[in-house]
Scaffold this motif. Structure first.
Motif, PDB file in Angstrom:
ATOM      1  N   THR A  41       5.738  -1.761   1.837  1.00 45.23           N
ATOM      2  CA  THR A  41       4.791  -2.771   2.645  1.00 45.23           C
ATOM      3  C   THR A  41       5.335  -2.822   4.007  1.00 45.23           C
ATOM      4  O   THR A  41       6.619  -2.980   4.334  1.00 45.23           O
ATOM      5  CB  THR A  41       4.761  -4.240   1.828  1.00 45.23           C
ATOM      6  N   SER A  42       4.518  -3.102   4.997  1.00 43.08           N
ATOM      7  CA  SER A  42       5.031  -3.169   6.284  1.00 43.08           C
ATOM      8  C   SER A  42       5.369  -4.501   6.994  1.00 43.08           C
ATOM      9  O   SER A  42       6.013  -4.674   7.741  1.00 43.08           O
ATOM     10  CB  SER A  42       3.581  -2.828   7.314  1.00 43.08           C
TER      11      SER A  42
ATOM     12  N   ALA B 155       0.745  -1.252   0.157  1.00 47.02           N
ATOM     13  CA  ALA B 155       0.067   0.076   0.151  1.00 47.02           C
ATOM     14  C   ALA B 155       0.753   1.217   0.010  1.00 47.02           C
ATOM     15  O   ALA B 155       0.513   2.310  -0.585  1.00 47.02           O
ATOM     16  CB  ALA B 155      -0.837   0.033   1.367  1.00 47.02           C
TER      17      ALA B 155
ATOM     18  N   TYR C  20     -15.864  -2.066  -0.563  1.00 51.57           N
ATOM     19  CA  TYR C  20     -15.002  -2.197  -1.829  1.00 51.57           C
ATOM     20  C   TYR C  20     -15.505  -1.205  -2.974  1.00 51.57           C
ATOM     21  O   TYR C  20     -14.868  -0.662  -3.570  1.00 51.57           O
ATOM     22  CB  TYR C  20     -15.097  -3.602  -2.312  1.00 51.57           C
TER      23      TYR C  20
ATOM     24  N   GLY D  51      -7.195 -15.967   5.426  1.00 52.93           N
ATOM     25  CA  GLY D  51      -7.803 -17.311   5.567  1.00 52.93           C
ATOM     26  C   GLY D  51      -7.772 -17.760   4.038  1.00 52.93           C
ATOM     27  O   GLY D  51      -8.015 -18.884   3.922  1.00 52.93           O
ATOM     28  N   GLU D  52      -7.645 -16.915   3.168  1.00 52.28           N
ATOM     29  CA  GLU D  52      -7.989 -17.393   1.846  1.00 52.28           C
ATOM     30  C   GLU D  52      -6.446 -17.575   1.131  1.00 52.28           C
ATOM     31  O   GLU D  52      -5.528 -16.587   1.320  1.00 52.28           O
ATOM     32  CB  GLU D  52      -8.746 -16.790   0.812  1.00 52.28           C
TER      33      GLU D  52
ATOM     34  N   VAL E 217      -8.590 -11.504  -2.402  1.00 51.13           N
ATOM     35  CA  VAL E 217      -8.167 -12.413  -1.393  1.00 51.13           C
ATOM     36  C   VAL E 217      -8.301 -12.037   0.033  1.00 51.13           C
ATOM     37  O   VAL E 217      -7.446 -11.106   0.549  1.00 51.13           O
ATOM     38  CB  VAL E 217      -6.858 -13.060  -1.646  1.00 51.13           C
TER      39      VAL E 217
ATOM     40  N   TYR F 137       1.300 -12.415   5.842  1.00 52.54           N
ATOM     41  CA  TYR F 137       1.761 -13.559   5.004  1.00 52.54           C
ATOM     42  C   TYR F 137       0.800 -14.192   4.067  1.00 52.54           C
ATOM     43  O   TYR F 137      -0.293 -13.919   4.154  1.00 52.54           O
ATOM     44  CB  TYR F 137       2.048 -14.540   6.222  1.00 52.54           C
TER      45      TYR F 137
ATOM     46  N   PHE G  95      -2.937   0.619   5.255  1.00 53.09           N
ATOM     47  CA  PHE G  95      -3.833  -0.245   6.154  1.00 53.09           C
ATOM     48  C   PHE G  95      -3.304   0.089   7.396  1.00 53.09           C
ATOM     49  O   PHE G  95      -4.223   0.343   8.431  1.00 53.09           O
ATOM     50  CB  PHE G  95      -3.675  -1.602   5.813  1.00 53.09           C
ATOM     51  N   ARG G  96      -1.987   0.444   7.856  1.00 54.83           N
ATOM     52  CA  ARG G  96      -1.559   0.325   9.269  1.00 54.83           C
ATOM     53  C   ARG G  96      -1.056   1.598   9.819  1.00 54.83           C
ATOM     54  O   ARG G  96      -0.437   1.566  10.602  1.00 54.83           O
ATOM     55  CB  ARG G  96      -0.567  -0.857   9.353  1.00 54.83           C
TER      56      ARG G  96
ATOM     57  N   ALA H 220       8.405   6.860  -1.347  1.00 56.81           N
ATOM     58  CA  ALA H 220       8.490   6.153  -2.604  1.00 56.81           C
ATOM     59  C   ALA H 220       8.807   6.888  -3.853  1.00 56.81           C
ATOM     60  O   ALA H 220       9.484   6.546  -4.797  1.00 56.81           O
ATOM     61  CB  ALA H 220       7.317   5.040  -2.761  1.00 56.81           C
TER      62      ALA H 220
ATOM     63  N   ASN I 297      11.137   1.587   1.571  1.00 58.91           N
ATOM     64  CA  ASN I 297       9.851   2.025   2.728  1.00 58.91           C
ATOM     65  C   ASN I 297      10.188   3.331   3.288  1.00 58.91           C
ATOM     66  O   ASN I 297      11.555   3.641   3.561  1.00 58.91           O
ATOM     67  CB  ASN I 297       9.768   0.883   3.393  1.00 58.91           C
TER      68      ASN I 297
ATOM     69  N   GLU J  49       1.152   8.020  -1.973  1.00 58.53           N
ATOM     70  CA  GLU J  49       1.277   9.401  -2.457  1.00 58.53           C
ATOM     71  C   GLU J  49       0.463   9.681  -3.684  1.00 58.53           C
ATOM     72  O   GLU J  49       0.207  10.901  -3.933  1.00 58.53           O
ATOM     73  CB  GLU J  49       2.746   9.710  -2.881  1.00 58.53           C
TER      74      GLU J  49
ATOM     75  N   ARG K 212     -13.712   2.034  -1.796  1.00 57.58           N
ATOM     76  CA  ARG K 212     -12.280   1.796  -2.297  1.00 57.58           C
ATOM     77  C   ARG K 212     -12.256   1.924  -3.799  1.00 57.58           C
ATOM     78  O   ARG K 212     -11.663   2.679  -4.495  1.00 57.58           O
ATOM     79  CB  ARG K 212     -11.650   0.556  -1.679  1.00 57.58           C
TER      80      ARG K 212
ATOM     81  N   HIS L 137      -3.349 -10.544  -4.399  1.00 51.33           N
ATOM     82  CA  HIS L 137      -4.524 -10.395  -3.318  1.00 51.33           C
ATOM     83  C   HIS L 137      -5.857  -9.919  -3.915  1.00 51.33           C
ATOM     84  O   HIS L 137      -6.815  -9.529  -3.529  1.00 51.33           O
ATOM     85  CB  HIS L 137      -4.330  -9.427  -2.228  1.00 51.33           C
TER      86      HIS L 137
END
Ligand code: BV8
Length: 235
Positions: free
Chosen positions: A177-178, A13, A56, A153-154, A150, A182, A24-25, A220, A202, A18, A59, A109
């Motif tokens: 990416t943070s 993300a 969604y 859990g998928e 995704v 996984y 997300f975090r 970035a 990053n 920018e 977004r 994803h």
């Protein structure tokens, strides 16, 4: 790493931040406004599909109003001008890499602009709002269309192809990416186990920063074009 022949680039993300797309975090990020269990899991979708469709849809509309930034443009230029192979594996569901001109791209994803039918299992281009009553463009069935995303859990998409590319590249870049999610966060370990040179680009050190051979921290739109120039000049 001088004169790489094959580059695999993981993006998250932070590469779209920018452009005006929420991460997300980070502070005020998506997960500070929504509980991922409600909007990014199959259980959440089963429990309240409207909430997930609306999440969604919001977004998808947001991404339609923004455009690629200098970091996306630099990666597209690298693919065009680099003599070897460049593959981008993105965790992002926005279409900013494509709109910048990148072609060799895996959305591990999923994508906002794709709809998945649970009856015929076809994926269709989808740019508008999606709702319970939306019909599958392929089979026409109503009520069984979901975002082609995704969820937790998928299984992420094209993992075999990604692992093959990770084992056979000679430079792995992780951008924006943070390193929390996984299996993407484990790609650097997998690359290192195959003697691949690994670099993190990053805003700040990620969860897995100590595993990388090298790290460049900054925005970035500044550090990615500079790094692409260095690769293209053989530095
Ligand atoms: C699975 C949906 C199994 C789309 C997302 C160990 C191994 C395997 C799985 C697990 C494991 N441990 C735990 C798990 C389960 C889980 C997981 O990882 N949980 C975490 C939270 C602990 N993983 C899964 O469930 C995955 N599936 O493993 O399936 C399986 C096995 C067999 C059969 C079936 C299934 C699925 C993971 C995918 C989930 N979907 N999103 C959407 O709504 O977008 S994940 C979500 O997080 C997004 O996709 C996002 O891409 C991803 C990662 O976030 P980041 O992109 O890194 O964004 P973040 O905000 O965190 O960080 C931004 C960074 O950018 C920051 O570092 C910041 O400093 C930087 N930045 C900000 N501005 C800038 C900048 N950098 C540069 N310039 C700037 N201007």
């Amino acid at each position: 790493m001088r004169h790489p022949k094959s580059i695999l680039i993981l993006t998250g993300a932070g590469i779209s931040a920018e452009s005006g797309v929420d991460t997300f975090r980070d502070k005020d990020g998506i997960w500070s406004k929504y509980d991922y269990r409600d909007v990014a899991t199959p259980e959440g979708f089963a429990r309240n599909p409207k909430l997930v469709y609306d999440f969604y849809n919001m977004r998808r509309r947001g991404v339609a109003k923004v455009k690629p930034n200098a970091a996306h443009d630099a990666l597209a230029r690298l693919e065009r001008e680099f003599s070897g192979e460049v593959l981008i594996v993105t965790q992002n569901i926005d279409n900013l890499h494509e709109r910048a001109g990148s072609r060799n791209l895996i959305h591990m994803h999923g994508e906002l602009e794709s709809a998945l039918c649970k009856v015929c299992e076809c994926r269709s281009y989808w740019a508008d709002d999606m709702e319970q009553g939306s019909a599958c463009p392929a089979c026409g069935t109503v009520g069984y269309l979901r975002p082609d995303i995704v969820w937790f859990g998928e299984m992420p998409y094209q993992m075999d192809r990604i692992h093959h590319a990770l084992a056979n590249c000679d430079l792995f870049l992780s951008i924006g990416t943070s390193g929390n999610v996984y299996p993407a966060a484990g790609f650097v370990d997998y690359a290192r186990a195959h003697d691949v040179h690994t670099v993190e680009l990053n805003l700040e050190p990620s969860e897995g920063h100590s595993v990388f051979n090298d790290a460049i921290h900054g925005k970035a739109t500044k550090i990615v074009p500079e790094y692409v120039d260095r690769i293209l000049m053989g530095l």
